[in-house]
Motif scaffolding. Sequence first.
Motif, PDB file in Angstrom:
ATOM      1  N   VAL A   1       0.841  -1.210   0.000  1.00  0.00           N
ATOM      2  CA  VAL A   1       0.000   0.000   0.000  1.00  0.00           C
ATOM      3  C   VAL A   1       0.870   1.253   0.000  1.00  0.00           C
ATOM      4  O   VAL A   1       2.056   1.213   0.319  1.00  0.00           O
ATOM      5  N   GLY A   2       0.224   2.365  -0.327  1.00  0.00           N
ATOM      6  CA  GLY A   2       0.837   3.663  -0.114  1.00  0.00           C
ATOM      7  C   GLY A   2       0.368   4.212   1.228  1.00  0.00           C
ATOM      8  O   GLY A   2      -0.764   3.955   1.648  1.00  0.00           O
ATOM      9  N   GLY A   3       1.232   4.947   1.898  1.00  0.00           N
ATOM     10  CA  GLY A   3       0.896   5.496   3.209  1.00  0.00           C
ATOM     11  C   GLY A   3       0.328   6.901   3.080  1.00  0.00           C
ATOM     12  O   GLY A   3       0.972   7.773   2.498  1.00  0.00           O
TER      13      GLY A   3
ATOM     14  N   ARG B   1      -2.767   2.686 -12.451  1.00  0.00           N
ATOM     15  CA  ARG B   1      -1.944   3.884 -12.187  1.00  0.00           C
ATOM     16  C   ARG B   1      -2.026   4.241 -10.703  1.00  0.00           C
ATOM     17  O   ARG B   1      -3.000   3.889 -10.027  1.00  0.00           O
ATOM     18  N   LEU B   2      -1.014   4.926 -10.227  1.00  0.00           N
ATOM     19  CA  LEU B   2      -1.068   5.458  -8.867  1.00  0.00           C
ATOM     20  C   LEU B   2      -1.964   6.696  -8.863  1.00  0.00           C
ATOM     21  O   LEU B   2      -2.394   7.171  -9.919  1.00  0.00           O
ATOM     22  N   GLU B   3      -2.253   7.230  -7.689  1.00  0.00           N
ATOM     23  CA  GLU B   3      -3.211   8.327  -7.555  1.00  0.00           C
ATOM     24  C   GLU B   3      -2.558   9.669  -7.870  1.00  0.00           C
ATOM     25  O   GLU B   3      -1.334   9.798  -7.870  1.00  0.00           O
ATOM     26  N   THR B   4      -3.395  10.672  -8.094  1.00  0.00           N
ATOM     27  CA  THR B   4      -2.894  12.052  -8.131  1.00  0.00           C
ATOM     28  C   THR B   4      -2.809  12.559  -6.687  1.00  0.00           C
ATOM     29  O   THR B   4      -3.428  11.986  -5.770  1.00  0.00           O
TER      30      THR B   4
ATOM     31  N   ALA C   1       4.649   0.633   1.098  1.00  0.00           N
ATOM     32  CA  ALA C   1       5.740   0.578   0.120  1.00  0.00           C
ATOM     33  C   ALA C   1       6.258   1.967  -0.222  1.00  0.00           C
ATOM     34  O   ALA C   1       7.380   2.113  -0.720  1.00  0.00           O
ATOM     35  N   ASN C   2       5.440   2.973   0.002  1.00  0.00           N
ATOM     36  CA  ASN C   2       5.801   4.350  -0.397  1.00  0.00           C
ATOM     37  C   ASN C   2       4.853   5.300   0.304  1.00  0.00           C
ATOM     38  O   ASN C   2       3.777   4.899   0.752  1.00  0.00           O
ATOM     39  N   ARG C   3       5.259   6.558   0.395  1.00  0.00           N
ATOM     40  CA  ARG C   3       4.309   7.601   0.806  1.00  0.00           C
ATOM     41  C   ARG C   3       3.350   7.796  -0.366  1.00  0.00           C
ATOM     42  O   ARG C   3       3.788   7.851  -1.530  1.00  0.00           O
TER      43      ARG C   3
HETATM   44  N1  HPA Z   1      -1.375   3.654  -4.224  1.00  0.00           N
HETATM   45  C1  HPA Z   1      -2.095   2.555  -4.537  1.00  0.00           C
HETATM   46  N2  HPA Z   1      -1.617   1.331  -4.424  1.00  0.00           N
HETATM   47  C2  HPA Z   1      -0.343   1.171  -4.009  1.00  0.00           C
HETATM   48  C3  HPA Z   1       0.454   2.273  -3.673  1.00  0.00           C
HETATM   49  C4  HPA Z   1      -0.096   3.579  -3.785  1.00  0.00           C
HETATM   50  O1  HPA Z   1       0.571   4.600  -3.504  1.00  0.00           O
HETATM   51  N3  HPA Z   1       1.666   1.771  -3.290  1.00  0.00           N
HETATM   52  C5  HPA Z   1       1.577   0.414  -3.384  1.00  0.00           C
HETATM   53  N4  HPA Z   1       0.362   0.047  -3.805  1.00  0.00           N
END
Ligand code: HPA
Length: 253
Positions: free
Chosen positions: A88-90, A166-169, A209-211
């Motif tokens: 997930v993203g934090g 895709r990741l979020e804005t 996994a990331n901010r």
């Molecule tokens: N957003 C959505 N899913 C994810 C992210 C994120 O930042 N990082 C890892 N999975």
Amino acid sequence: MTPTVAIVGGTGLTALDTLKITHRESQSTPYGEPSSPLIYGDLAGRAVVFLARHGTHHTLPPHQINYRANLWALHRIGVRQVIAVAAVGGIREDMAPGVLAFPDQLVDYTWGRHGTFFEDNLSHVTHIDFTEPYCGELRMRLIRAARELNLDARESCTYAATQGPRLETAAEVRKLERDGCDIVGMTGMPEAALARELEMRYAACAVVANRAAGKAPGAITMAEIERNLVAGMNQVKALLERAISTLGEAHSS
Ligand code: HPA
């Protein structure tokens, strides 16, 4: 012995090298093929089955995963408890990369996914209760294991399930935050709801996994995500062994 516990591995956990594998089994279901063969084995002295959510070679993006086939196949072989591992993203300040999080709530932003078993040949319309989307008892087992191992873990948080791939804005993440979400991932739904429909206990172990977008300067890279997941997943493996070793055979309903 037939396993009643499944581990569904996500990004960073497509194989579970702590599992003493006994055999693999390809399945087909009325909903199609699961993401990967079911991997049977022994973990901490218990029969466990492992499924790679994104496929053995991590080729299935979140919106193309056949969640129904995955859950159906596990249920059919007798699984009644599912531990879902997900990257997930934090969003929340204290959700730094490497932290483990055990969500107790979720908000579903996904669309166009097959999200129910209750739509064909219905004799009556069924609405499952989903007030508490995760099994409290299974969550507590994970939390207790994390405490015993002194892991850096968050015991209460809300998971936002986004569509991806895709990741979020940054603005989307600000909206998720206003909605009360603390972490964001792409695979938590409909997986949790399908497990509930099949009356399986379901809890998630998320690895930050990331901010999330806009919460740290610069772009989010796959390299960053993969780097953080290596350390995080080693903690998850230790956690799983600990948690599984405490599971009684009685918890099969
Ligand atoms: N957003 C959505 N899913 C994810 C992210 C994120 O930042 N990082 C890892 N999975």
